[in-house]
Write an enzyme that holds these catalytic residues in place. Structure first.
Site, mmCIF file in Angstrom:
data_model
loop_
_atom_site.group_PDB
_atom_site.id
_atom_site.type_symbol
_atom_site.label_atom_id
_atom_site.label_comp_id
_atom_site.label_asym_id
_atom_site.label_seq_id
_atom_site.Cartn_x
_atom_site.Cartn_y
_atom_site.Cartn_z
ATOM 1 C CG ASP A 146 -7.028 14.211 -16.940
ATOM 2 O OD1 ASP A 146 -6.364 13.610 -17.810
ATOM 3 O OD2 ASP A 146 -8.004 13.703 -16.371
ATOM 4 C CE1 TYR A 183 -14.974 9.737 -17.328
ATOM 5 C CE2 TYR A 183 -13.885 9.958 -15.202
ATOM 6 C CZ TYR A 183 -14.642 9.220 -16.092
ATOM 7 O OH TYR A 183 -15.057 7.973 -15.742
ATOM 8 C CE LYS A 188 -9.730 6.193 -19.337
ATOM 9 N NZ LYS A 188 -10.878 5.359 -19.100
ATOM 10 N NE ARG A 223 -2.730 0.416 3.414
ATOM 11 C CZ ARG A 223 -2.115 1.078 4.387
ATOM 12 N NH1 ARG A 223 -1.818 2.357 4.253
ATOM 13 N NH2 ARG A 223 -1.794 0.477 5.516
HETATM 14 C C1 LIG Z 1 -9.812 12.432 -19.153
HETATM 15 C C2 LIG Z 1 -10.023 11.377 -18.099
HETATM 16 N N1 LIG Z 1 -9.466 11.534 -16.891
HETATM 17 C C3 LIG Z 1 -9.623 10.617 -15.916
HETATM 18 C C4 LIG Z 1 -10.381 9.477 -16.113
HETATM 19 C C5 LIG Z 1 -10.543 8.487 -14.997
HETATM 20 O O1 LIG Z 1 -9.741 7.366 -15.213
HETATM 21 P P1 LIG Z 1 -9.993 5.914 -14.591
HETATM 22 O O2 LIG Z 1 -11.186 5.334 -15.267
HETATM 23 O O3 LIG Z 1 -8.707 5.193 -14.836
HETATM 24 O O4 LIG Z 1 -10.250 6.104 -13.111
HETATM 25 C C6 LIG Z 1 -10.973 9.259 -17.358
HETATM 26 C C7 LIG Z 1 -11.766 8.037 -17.601
HETATM 27 O O5 LIG Z 1 -12.403 7.867 -18.611
HETATM 28 C C8 LIG Z 1 -10.792 10.237 -18.386
HETATM 29 O O6 LIG Z 1 -11.345 10.087 -19.596
#
Ligand SMILES: Cc1ncc(COP(=O)(O)O)c(C=O)c1O
Length: 378
Positions: free
Chosen positions: A171, A99, A196, A45
């Site tokens: 992000d 998101y 992704k 952890r």
């Molecule tokens: C731009 C973006 N940031 C963060 C996330 C969150 O990622 P996770 O599904 O790995 O928690 C996503 C998920 O689709 C995303 O598209």
């Protein structure tokens, strides 16, 4: 090392005769501890196990940061990144183009902890400065934006953040470090959902935060107490996926451009959104800040939701599934995924009317993808 070599060799220990070419999975939560000292304590952890530490060095090198921390999901990464910056009473300025999960995290969870949030429409750039408060600690943006593929100009935001002494957090999941490295454009913190592009095979969940060593240590402290460390096998799969990052992303850039150009010639699509098209509202910004236009594109099917549903029913190669960034081409309808909680009117206002489809273009032969679109339209 050059950018395409880093995902394969960045941060690796020096190879010794007899050492394995592939990193072994150290699937152990607990490690033998030295007697009489708290130094060097290893535990799953804490995220300080061998597979995790290697991937963290590699992620830091790829984005050009001092350090990186790997977490168990993209949401875990965003949550811990923000918890490391904000205390109750602090103020967060965030782009409203984010998101859906991040939106919930900010407006429901962080707001519930006494952190104040202001959402800014990036189409009104003067609002950023106006909305700043004495208590503002961070500015958060996503670029390129999910699902509209808009691209934000970071330079003015970076100047504002520097002048005001607040952190600029980006992000950049949609781009991957091959196409976009926000730290080179004045950002302080980079977040990825490694689920992704970085993993690229739709088979692992993960997240990463990249920044200065002292900030990353603070994120790690949050990760430890909020229980967001990744599992060694997930990190091993991430490392394996990352080895092909450069070739995958380059192929996805090429495929998405060709597919978007083809879609633009078709009357069945009322609008095609891809930063590499001259018709894209942010084409110039994208040319300035991205090394590649990415594998994400969107279309608006003429005829709205019903026409989009018919098109989807007939796609054979392209898979209807959420998520993005992998080798297989996926399509999703934001009205049933990330933006399901909004009314059709509210979605239309932010550029996602019914009939809007988001594609994560994979590495298949683009001729096959075009043929699939063509037969489905027919
Ligand atoms: C731009 C973006 N940031 C963060 C996330 C969150 O990622 P996770 O599904 O790995 O928690 C996503 C998920 O689709 C995303 O598209």
């Amino acid at each position: 090392m050059r950018r395409s070599t880093l995902p394969i060799h960045g941060g690796s220990p020096h190879a010794q005769p007899g050492s394995p070419v592939v990193t072994p999975i150290t699937q152990s939560v607990s490690f033998v501890q030295e007697l009489g000292t708290a130094e060097g304590l290893k535990y799953g952890r804490y995220g300080n196990t061998p597979n995790v530490e290697l991937v963290e060095r590699r992620l830091a090198l790829l984005d050009g940061g001092e350090a990186a921390v790997a977490l168990s999901s993209g949401m875990g990464a965003t949550a811990c990144a923000m918890l490391a910056l904000l205390r109750p009473g602090d103020h967060l300025l965030s782009s409203s183009w984010i998101y859906g999960g991040t939106h919930k995290l900010f407006t429901q969870e962080l707001a519930g902890m006494g952190i104040e949030i202001t959402l800014i429409d990036p189409l009104a750039p003067r609002m950023w400065r106006k909305a700043l408060r004495q208590t503002t600690r961070a500015i958060f943006v996503e670029s390129p934006v999910n699902p509209t593929c808009r691209v934000l100009d970071l330079s003015s935001l970076a100047n504002l953040a520097k002048a005001e002494g607040v952190a600029l957090v980006v992000d950049s999941t949609f781009a991957s470090p091959i196409n976009f490295r926000p730290l080179e454009h004045g950002a302080d913190v980079v977040i990825h959902s490694t689920t992704k592009y970085l993993n690229g095979h739709h088979d692992v969940l993960g997240g990463a935060v990249i920044g200065t060593a002292s900030y990353v240590e603070e994120v790690r402290r949050k990760m430890i107490v909020w229980g967001q460390a990744p599992d060694p096998f997930a990190v091993w799969l991430l490392e394996r996926g990352m080895k092909t990052l450069d070739v995958r992303v380059r192929r996805q850039n090429e495929n998405a451009l060709k597919l978007a150009q083809w879609c633009e010639t078709r009357p069945e699509f009322a609008r095609v959104l891809y930063p590499g098209l001259e018709s894209h509202p942010d084409h110039e910004i994208a040319q300035q800040c991205l090394d590649g236009f990415g594998g994400m594109m969107a279309v608006e099917v003429a005829g709205g939701g019903d026409a989009a549903a018919r098109f989807l029913q007939h796609l054979e190669l392209v898979t209807h599934a959420p998520s993005l960034g992998g080798v297989d081409t996926l399509v999703s309808e934001p009205r049933y995924t990330s933006h399901a909680a909004m009314t059709p009117e509210a979605r239309a206002e932010i550029g996602i009317p019914d009939g809007f489809l988001r594609f994560s273009v994979g590495i298949e032969d683009v001729g096959d993808l075009i043929a699939d679109f063509e037969q489905a339209l027919r």
